[in-house]
Design a protein around this motif. Structure first.
Motif, PDB file in Angstrom:
ATOM      1  N   ASP A   1       0.851  -1.199   0.000  1.00  0.00           N
ATOM      2  CA  ASP A   1       0.000   0.000   0.000  1.00  0.00           C
ATOM      3  C   ASP A   1       0.888   1.251   0.000  1.00  0.00           C
ATOM      4  O   ASP A   1       1.018   1.965   0.994  1.00  0.00           O
ATOM      5  CB  ASP A   1      -0.910  -0.029   1.225  1.00  0.00           C
ATOM      6  N   THR A   2       1.493   1.496  -1.155  1.00  0.00           N
ATOM      7  CA  THR A   2       2.495   2.557  -1.247  1.00  0.00           C
ATOM      8  C   THR A   2       2.068   3.732  -2.123  1.00  0.00           C
ATOM      9  O   THR A   2       2.842   4.680  -2.296  1.00  0.00           O
ATOM     10  CB  THR A   2       3.811   1.989  -1.810  1.00  0.00           C
ATOM     11  N   LYS A   3       0.863   3.674  -2.676  1.00  0.00           N
ATOM     12  CA  LYS A   3       0.422   4.733  -3.583  1.00  0.00           C
ATOM     13  C   LYS A   3      -0.929   5.292  -3.151  1.00  0.00           C
ATOM     14  O   LYS A   3      -1.789   4.573  -2.634  1.00  0.00           O
ATOM     15  CB  LYS A   3       0.305   4.189  -5.014  1.00  0.00           C
ATOM     16  N   ASN A   4      -1.084   6.596  -3.400  1.00  0.00           N
ATOM     17  CA  ASN A   4      -2.362   7.272  -3.290  1.00  0.00           C
ATOM     18  C   ASN A   4      -2.694   7.889  -4.642  1.00  0.00           C
ATOM     19  O   ASN A   4      -1.797   8.084  -5.481  1.00  0.00           O
ATOM     20  CB  ASN A   4      -2.324   8.367  -2.221  1.00  0.00           C
ATOM     21  N   CYS A   5      -3.942   8.246  -4.853  1.00  0.00           N
ATOM     22  CA  CYS A   5      -4.313   8.848  -6.136  1.00  0.00           C
ATOM     23  C   CYS A   5      -3.561  10.152  -6.375  1.00  0.00           C
ATOM     24  O   CYS A   5      -3.280  10.520  -7.526  1.00  0.00           O
ATOM     25  CB  CYS A   5      -5.823   9.091  -6.175  1.00  0.00           C
ATOM     26  N   SER A   6      -3.207  10.847  -5.314  1.00  0.00           N
ATOM     27  CA  SER A   6      -2.479  12.111  -5.453  1.00  0.00           C
ATOM     28  C   SER A   6      -1.050  11.919  -5.963  1.00  0.00           C
ATOM     29  O   SER A   6      -0.394  12.889  -6.364  1.00  0.00           O
ATOM     30  CB  SER A   6      -2.447  12.835  -4.104  1.00  0.00           C
ATOM     31  N   ASP A   7      -0.571  10.674  -5.961  1.00  0.00           N
ATOM     32  CA  ASP A   7       0.776  10.402  -6.468  1.00  0.00           C
ATOM     33  C   ASP A   7       0.819  10.335  -7.998  1.00  0.00           C
ATOM     34  O   ASP A   7       1.901  10.270  -8.586  1.00  0.00           O
ATOM     35  CB  ASP A   7       1.291   9.072  -5.898  1.00  0.00           C
ATOM     36  N   PHE A   8      -0.331  10.349  -8.643  1.00  0.00           N
ATOM     37  CA  PHE A   8      -0.390  10.249 -10.102  1.00  0.00           C
ATOM     38  C   PHE A   8      -0.852  11.582 -10.696  1.00  0.00           C
ATOM     39  O   PHE A   8      -1.707  12.264 -10.129  1.00  0.00           O
ATOM     40  CB  PHE A   8      -1.352   9.127 -10.516  1.00  0.00           C
ATOM     41  N   ARG A   9      -0.313  11.906 -11.846  1.00  0.00           N
ATOM     42  CA  ARG A   9      -0.672  13.169 -12.494  1.00  0.00           C
ATOM     43  C   ARG A   9      -2.033  13.098 -13.171  1.00  0.00           C
ATOM     44  O   ARG A   9      -2.725  14.105 -13.276  1.00  0.00           O
ATOM     45  CB  ARG A   9       0.399  13.548 -13.528  1.00  0.00           C
ATOM     46  N   ASN A  10      -2.411  11.909 -13.623  1.00  0.00           N
ATOM     47  CA  ASN A  10      -3.675  11.765 -14.329  1.00  0.00           C
ATOM     48  C   ASN A  10      -4.183  10.327 -14.199  1.00  0.00           C
ATOM     49  O   ASN A  10      -3.504   9.453 -13.633  1.00  0.00           O
ATOM     50  CB  ASN A  10      -3.538  12.157 -15.801  1.00  0.00           C
ATOM     51  N   TYR A  11      -5.364  10.116 -14.745  1.00  0.00           N
ATOM     52  CA  TYR A  11      -5.991   8.790 -14.647  1.00  0.00           C
ATOM     53  C   TYR A  11      -5.184   7.733 -15.405  1.00  0.00           C
ATOM     54  O   TYR A  11      -5.081   6.580 -14.954  1.00  0.00           O
ATOM     55  CB  TYR A  11      -7.411   8.850 -15.210  1.00  0.00           C
TER      56      TYR A  11
ATOM     57  N   CYS B   1      -8.990   5.836  -9.018  1.00  0.00           N
ATOM     58  CA  CYS B   1      -8.734   7.294  -8.995  1.00  0.00           C
ATOM     59  C   CYS B   1      -9.658   8.036  -9.966  1.00  0.00           C
ATOM     60  O   CYS B   1      -9.185   8.778 -10.859  1.00  0.00           O
ATOM     61  CB  CYS B   1      -7.272   7.564  -9.315  1.00  0.00           C
ATOM     62  N   GLU B   2     -10.938   7.875  -9.787  1.00  0.00           N
ATOM     63  CA  GLU B   2     -11.908   8.485 -10.707  1.00  0.00           C
ATOM     64  C   GLU B   2     -11.913  10.013 -10.643  1.00  0.00           C
ATOM     65  O   GLU B   2     -12.476  10.666 -11.528  1.00  0.00           O
ATOM     66  CB  GLU B   2     -13.307   7.937 -10.403  1.00  0.00           C
ATOM     67  N   SER B   3     -11.286  10.595  -9.626  1.00  0.00           N
ATOM     68  CA  SER B   3     -11.259  12.048  -9.503  1.00  0.00           C
ATOM     69  C   SER B   3     -10.143  12.677 -10.324  1.00  0.00           C
ATOM     70  O   SER B   3     -10.117  13.910 -10.494  1.00  0.00           O
ATOM     71  CB  SER B   3     -11.093  12.433  -8.026  1.00  0.00           C
ATOM     72  N   LEU B   4      -9.235  11.855 -10.848  1.00  0.00           N
ATOM     73  CA  LEU B   4      -8.099  12.400 -11.603  1.00  0.00           C
ATOM     74  C   LEU B   4      -8.513  12.807 -13.013  1.00  0.00           C
ATOM     75  O   LEU B   4      -9.465  12.252 -13.570  1.00  0.00           O
ATOM     76  CB  LEU B   4      -6.986  11.355 -11.677  1.00  0.00           C
ATOM     77  N   PRO B   5      -7.810  13.740 -13.618  1.00  0.00           N
ATOM     78  CA  PRO B   5      -8.110  14.160 -14.996  1.00  0.00           C
ATOM     79  C   PRO B   5      -8.001  12.982 -15.960  1.00  0.00           C
ATOM     80  O   PRO B   5      -7.085  12.168 -15.861  1.00  0.00           O
ATOM     81  CB  PRO B   5      -7.029  15.200 -15.294  1.00  0.00           C
ATOM     82  N   GLY B   6      -8.958  12.885 -16.850  1.00  0.00           N
ATOM     83  CA  GLY B   6      -8.967  11.835 -17.853  1.00  0.00           C
ATOM     84  C   GLY B   6      -9.727  10.584 -17.452  1.00  0.00           C
ATOM     85  O   GLY B   6      -9.859   9.658 -18.257  1.00  0.00           O
ATOM     86  N   ALA B   7     -10.252  10.554 -16.239  1.00  0.00           N
ATOM     87  CA  ALA B   7     -11.017   9.368 -15.790  1.00  0.00           C
ATOM     88  C   ALA B   7     -12.324   9.283 -16.557  1.00  0.00           C
ATOM     89  O   ALA B   7     -12.918  10.306 -16.906  1.00  0.00           O
ATOM     90  CB  ALA B   7     -11.284   9.456 -14.299  1.00  0.00           C
ATOM     91  N   PRO B   8     -12.815   8.093 -16.831  1.00  0.00           N
ATOM     92  CA  PRO B   8     -14.078   7.942 -17.588  1.00  0.00           C
ATOM     93  C   PRO B   8     -15.279   8.407 -16.774  1.00  0.00           C
ATOM     94  O   PRO B   8     -15.231   8.475 -15.569  1.00  0.00           O
ATOM     95  CB  PRO B   8     -14.140   6.437 -17.867  1.00  0.00           C
TER      96      PRO B   8
ATOM     97  N   LYS C   1      -5.659   0.417  -2.535  1.00  0.00           N
ATOM     98  CA  LYS C   1      -7.002   0.969  -2.276  1.00  0.00           C
ATOM     99  C   LYS C   1      -7.278   2.216  -3.136  1.00  0.00           C
ATOM    100  O   LYS C   1      -7.724   3.259  -2.651  1.00  0.00           O
ATOM    101  CB  LYS C   1      -7.170   1.293  -0.795  1.00  0.00           C
ATOM    102  N   LEU C   2      -7.025   2.063  -4.425  1.00  0.00           N
ATOM    103  CA  LEU C   2      -7.262   3.162  -5.366  1.00  0.00           C
ATOM    104  C   LEU C   2      -8.668   3.129  -5.968  1.00  0.00           C
ATOM    105  O   LEU C   2      -9.120   4.129  -6.520  1.00  0.00           O
ATOM    106  CB  LEU C   2      -6.234   3.102  -6.511  1.00  0.00           C
ATOM    107  N   ASP C   3      -9.332   1.983  -5.859  1.00  0.00           N
ATOM    108  CA  ASP C   3     -10.665   1.818  -6.447  1.00  0.00           C
ATOM    109  C   ASP C   3     -11.693   1.676  -5.333  1.00  0.00           C
ATOM    110  O   ASP C   3     -12.104   0.580  -4.964  1.00  0.00           O
ATOM    111  CB  ASP C   3     -10.674   0.578  -7.354  1.00  0.00           C
ATOM    112  N   GLY C   4     -12.125   2.807  -4.811  1.00  0.00           N
ATOM    113  CA  GLY C   4     -12.987   2.804  -3.640  1.00  0.00           C
ATOM    114  C   GLY C   4     -14.336   2.149  -3.842  1.00  0.00           C
ATOM    115  O   GLY C   4     -14.857   1.513  -2.928  1.00  0.00           O
ATOM    116  N   ASN C   5     -14.920   2.255  -5.040  1.00  0.00           N
ATOM    117  CA  ASN C   5     -16.247   1.666  -5.267  1.00  0.00           C
ATOM    118  C   ASN C   5     -16.179   0.342  -6.023  1.00  0.00           C
ATOM    119  O   ASN C   5     -17.188  -0.197  -6.453  1.00  0.00           O
ATOM    120  CB  ASN C   5     -17.159   2.636  -6.017  1.00  0.00           C
ATOM    121  N   ASN C   6     -14.972  -0.199  -6.186  1.00  0.00           N
ATOM    122  CA  ASN C   6     -14.785  -1.552  -6.722  1.00  0.00           C
ATOM    123  C   ASN C   6     -15.420  -1.733  -8.108  1.00  0.00           C
ATOM    124  O   ASN C   6     -16.025  -2.766  -8.403  1.00  0.00           O
ATOM    125  CB  ASN C   6     -15.364  -2.586  -5.749  1.00  0.00           C
ATOM    126  N   ASP C   7     -15.258  -0.745  -8.976  1.00  0.00           N
ATOM    127  CA  ASP C   7     -15.821  -0.851 -10.324  1.00  0.00           C
ATOM    128  C   ASP C   7     -14.753  -1.022 -11.395  1.00  0.00           C
ATOM    129  O   ASP C   7     -15.038  -0.957 -12.592  1.00  0.00           O
ATOM    130  CB  ASP C   7     -16.678   0.369 -10.642  1.00  0.00           C
TER     131      ASP C   7
END
Length: 295
Positions: free
Chosen positions: A249-259, A288-295, A278-284
């Protein structure tokens, strides 16, 4: 609606009639039935009917198909449809057409439809046994077994991992003497933490020959009608590259520039370790659905 007082009054009248006119008990029963029948019919007509609801096969709420041993069509086998998920490295099987269509409509980006792979029975017929179904929200996959002892062991030992969903459909045991049946082989992958089932000898032998390092052959699990197995089989799923090391568990969504970056990291490790960061909170399947470029 017929009230209790009215019923008692009717019964009292019938009792008085019997004392004074010696009407037999059979006649009383007939008169009472004729009196109550319209109310009963009205109650049945106004009773609510059960409706089918959407089945969420990607949650531990997903029920298995409803079975009825009294079905008149019990002797007719039905298609067992198969899906493959490159995201979860898992297969899913169902005889439920509504469930099949719901997956195709709602999760085609996660589950690839492979068509009918063999046939089984939606209700129990002579010589068949239940095939039991489990769902794991942790592993994002289903497990099937025709072994009652194995079913009970999974329920007893791993209730936090595997949710029991009941009977998926009915199959023949390995010891059956029924003619024109074929075995269904079972494989296990320690890398993806999933089982794979196939009624195709060609597919079984291809997995044993080409991907024995990924899929361990566990033998035949049960048997199904030979007539339901397609002659032409699609290629088996690509087992993917060699397993990478567990990043933890070494990454958070804030560690990535985009989706795109988040999804690439997620897809690299998810097939082997699940959503370890734990990057996919709703298991779909979309991290990181909040990042730019997410569907």
């Amino acid at each position: 609606m017929l009230h209790v007082a009215s019923v008692l009054a009717i019964l009292g009248d019938f009792y008085f009639m019997r004392l004074h006119t010696r009407v037999g008990s059979a006649a009383i029963a007939f008169l009472l039935l004729m009196t109550l029948a319209p109310a009963a019919a009205t109650a049945l007509e106004s009773a609510p009917t059960e409706s089918f609801h959407d089945v969420d096969v990607l949650s531990d709420q997903a029920p298995a198909a409803t079975m009825s041993v009294e079905s008149a069509a019990a002797a007719e086998p039905v298609s067992v449809y198969r899906f493959w998920s490159p995201v979860y490295q898992a297969h899913f099987f169902t005889t439920d057409v509504a469930e099949r269509d719901a997956i195709n409509a709602r999760w085609s980006n996660i589950w690839t439809y492979e068509g009918p792979r063999y046939t089984a029975f939606s209700t129990q017929v002579a010589g068949t046994i239940p095939l039991y179904r489990f769902w794991s929200a942790q592993l994002n996959g289903h497990f099937y077994t025709a072994d009652v002892s194995e079913r009970d062991a999974v329920i007893a030992r791993w209730p936090d991992t595997w949710s029991y969903e009941g009977v998926a459909y009915y199959v023949y045991p390995n010891t059956t003497s029924a003619p024109d049946t074929v075995p269904v082989a079972r494989f296990w992958s320690s890398a993806s933490q999933h089982h794979f089932y196939t009624a195709s000898v060609t597919e079984r032998d291809g997995v044993i020959r080409n991907w024995s390092a990924t899929w361990s052959y566990e033998g035949d699990n049960f048997r199904v009608p030979a007539a339901g197995v397609p002659v032409d089989q699609p290629p088996v799923p690509n087992p993917g590259p060699s397993q990478p090391g567990n990043p933890g568990d070494t990454k958070n969504c804030s560690d990535f520039r985009n989706y795109t970056e988040a999804k690439a990291w997620f897809d690299t490790y998810y097939p082997y370790y699940g959503d370890i960061a734990k990057l996919d909170g709703n298991n779909d399947g979309i991290p990181c659905e909040s990042l730019p470029g997410a569907p």
